[in-house]
Scaffold this motif. Structure first.
Motif, short mmCIF file in Angstrom:
data_model
loop_
_atom_site.label_atom_id
_atom_site.label_comp_id
_atom_site.label_asym_id
_atom_site.label_seq_id
_atom_site.Cartn_x
_atom_site.Cartn_y
_atom_site.Cartn_z
N UNK A 16 3.69 11.59 -4.37
CA UNK A 16 3.56 10.50 -3.93
C UNK A 16 3.49 9.38 -5.00
N UNK A 17 4.03 8.11 -5.10
CA UNK A 17 3.82 7.20 -6.05
C UNK A 17 2.56 6.59 -6.13
N UNK A 18 2.12 6.22 -7.29
CA UNK A 18 0.69 5.77 -7.45
C UNK A 18 0.49 4.34 -6.25
N UNK A 19 -0.38 4.36 -5.95
CA UNK A 19 -0.73 3.24 -4.92
C UNK A 19 -1.08 2.01 -5.80
N UNK A 20 -0.68 0.87 -5.11
CA UNK A 20 -1.26 -0.50 -6.00
C UNK A 20 -1.92 -1.20 -4.95
N UNK A 21 -2.73 -2.13 -5.35
CA UNK A 21 -3.37 -3.04 -4.39
C UNK A 21 -2.07 -4.05 -3.94
N UNK A 25 -1.78 -4.64 0.21
CA UNK A 25 -1.71 -6.04 0.85
C UNK A 25 -0.51 -6.27 1.76
N UNK A 26 0.56 -5.76 1.45
CA UNK A 26 1.68 -5.52 2.25
C UNK A 26 1.56 -4.95 3.47
N UNK A 27 0.84 -3.76 3.50
CA UNK A 27 0.57 -3.16 4.77
C UNK A 27 -0.24 -3.71 5.50
N UNK A 28 -1.35 -4.56 5.06
CA UNK A 28 -2.35 -5.18 5.60
C UNK A 28 -1.64 -6.43 6.37
N UNK A 29 -0.91 -7.08 5.72
CA UNK A 29 -0.07 -8.40 6.02
C UNK A 29 0.47 -7.78 7.27
N UNK A 30 1.23 -6.82 7.44
CA UNK A 30 2.21 -6.10 8.65
C UNK A 30 0.96 -6.22 9.58
N UNK A 31 0.03 -5.64 9.45
CA UNK A 31 -0.96 -5.50 10.77
C UNK A 31 -1.55 -6.67 11.04
N UNK A 32 -1.69 -7.67 10.07
CA UNK A 32 -2.51 -9.02 10.65
C UNK A 32 -1.61 -9.85 11.16
N UNK A 33 -0.14 -9.68 11.06
CA UNK A 33 0.77 -10.57 11.87
C UNK A 33 0.71 -12.01 11.55
N UNK A 34 0.32 -12.20 10.50
CA UNK A 34 0.22 -13.69 10.22
C UNK A 34 -0.94 -14.34 10.29
N UNK A 35 -2.30 -13.49 10.68
CA UNK A 35 -3.45 -14.07 10.40
C UNK A 35 -3.93 -14.06 8.97
N UNK A 36 -4.53 -15.37 8.69
CA UNK A 36 -4.94 -15.24 6.96
C UNK A 36 -5.81 -14.26 6.58
N UNK A 37 -5.39 -13.58 5.61
CA UNK A 37 -6.23 -12.42 5.08
C UNK A 37 -7.76 -12.96 5.06
#
Length: 327
Positions: A16-21, A25-37
């Motif tokens: 697997x490629x090395x994970x980055x922050x 954050x992209x995965x989190x943004x998809x879950x939050x669906x527009x709610x500010x982080x």
């Protein structure tokens, strides 16, 4: 006969490629669906300090002057029963179950909660009967008449024929902390300070190692204060004690070694860890301002009363366990 081939070395997640922050954050943004982080995942303390949901290693971090290298942990059992015989039974029971020292709580003490041992000669002798003060750690939680109690403990050690230098007693003189709990004082600090310094100088002259005074953050914690307020209170008092000792003829180098700190830790494990680290960093800044190279301060941590529950007391076992892991 041929030797078996060496086992294949496996590297976990090698495919697997090395994970980055940024990926996270992209995965989190998809879950939050527009709610500010910041609104959903960033918590804030009462002092409005942000707490991120995830932290990476700070590669610019520098070591903190923490505990002295090789110093053992101390497990202190609280002994606070107002009946000296019952207090003695408590102490003996705790030593039989793994405690390495006692936190002796006096009536009117900061952590007493309207409970505690009377600071009389007879009560101390009975409560500590059979307790070898030169073989354990002893920390005193004193009240408004703490200097008298400290002197009586010192007298008891010498009556028992022990060498004061062989004992490990943190006397815990904290007149400013005691006055904050009482809420008033008939005398100003400028009148109390010379007596405070004289008591400590006398204990040192008698051969005790100390430390003798404590910057205690618990009054603010117990009153519902924030972490920054706790640290500000303890450090301000410790600085006042430094000044009083210096005015009493003690060098700053010796005076800073006569002071230790006491703080409450609770079920918020990471915030408790951060508080203790901040305490050490801030005290180091004060030492530097005094022209001293920072040295590790002794910090005594007590599980917080504020986190305890009365209606579901069994949960307190879990809370105190988490708090203990903060130290």
């Amino acid at each position: 006969m041929s030797a078996d081939p060496p086992p294949e070395e496996l590297s976990l997640a090698a495919d697997f490629p090395a994970a980055t922050r940024e990926d996270w954050l992209k995965l989190v943004a998809a879950v939050l669906k527009g709610t500010p982080f910041e609104k959903k995942l960033v918590a804030r303390t009462y002092d409005d300090l942000p707490i991120q949901p995830l932290y990476g290693r700070d590669r610019a971090a520098t070591p903190i002057a923490g505990r002295a290298l090789g110093a053992p942990w101390q497990v202190l059992a609280r002994v606070d029963h107002p009946d000296p015989a019952a207090a003695n039974a408590e102490a003996r029971h705790e030593f039989g179950n793994g405690a390495t020292g006692l936190a002796l709580v006096f009536a009117g003490a900061i952590g007493g909660g309207r409970y505690g041992l009377e600071a009389t000669e007879a009560a101390l002798a009975r409560a500590l009967d059979g307790v070898h003060l030169d073989a354990i750690a002893l920390e005193l939680d004193l009240g408004r008449h703490g200097q008298n109690a400290a002197q009586r403990i010192a007298d008891l050690v010498q009556r028992q024929g022990m060498a004061p230098a062989a004992t490990n007693i943190r006397f815990g003189c904290d007149p400013l902390g005691a006055l904050s709990v009482a809420g008033s004082s008939a005398r100003a600090w400028r009148e109390i300070a010379p007596e405070f310094a004289a008591t400590i100088v006398d204990l040192k002259r008698r051969g005790f190692k100390g430390p003798f005074a404590v910057g205690d953050a618990r009054p603010i914690h117990d009153a519902g204060g924030s972490e920054a307020q706790e640290l500000a209170f303890a450090l301000a008092n410790a600085t006042a004690y430094l000044r009083a000792l210096e005015a009493g003829g003690v060098t700053l180098e010796d005076a800073r070694q006569m002071i230790f700190f006491r703080a409450a830790v609770d079920a918020d494990q990471f915030l408790s860890v951060a508080k203790l680290r901040a305490l050490r960093l801030l005290w180091g800044r004060i030492e530097e301002a005094c022209g001293l190279a920072p040295k590790p301060a002794f910090v005594s941590a007590a599980t917080a009363w504020r986190m305890m529950t009365q209606r579901d007391p069994w949960v307190n076992l879990l809370r105190t366990t988490i708090a203990t892991f903060s130290v």
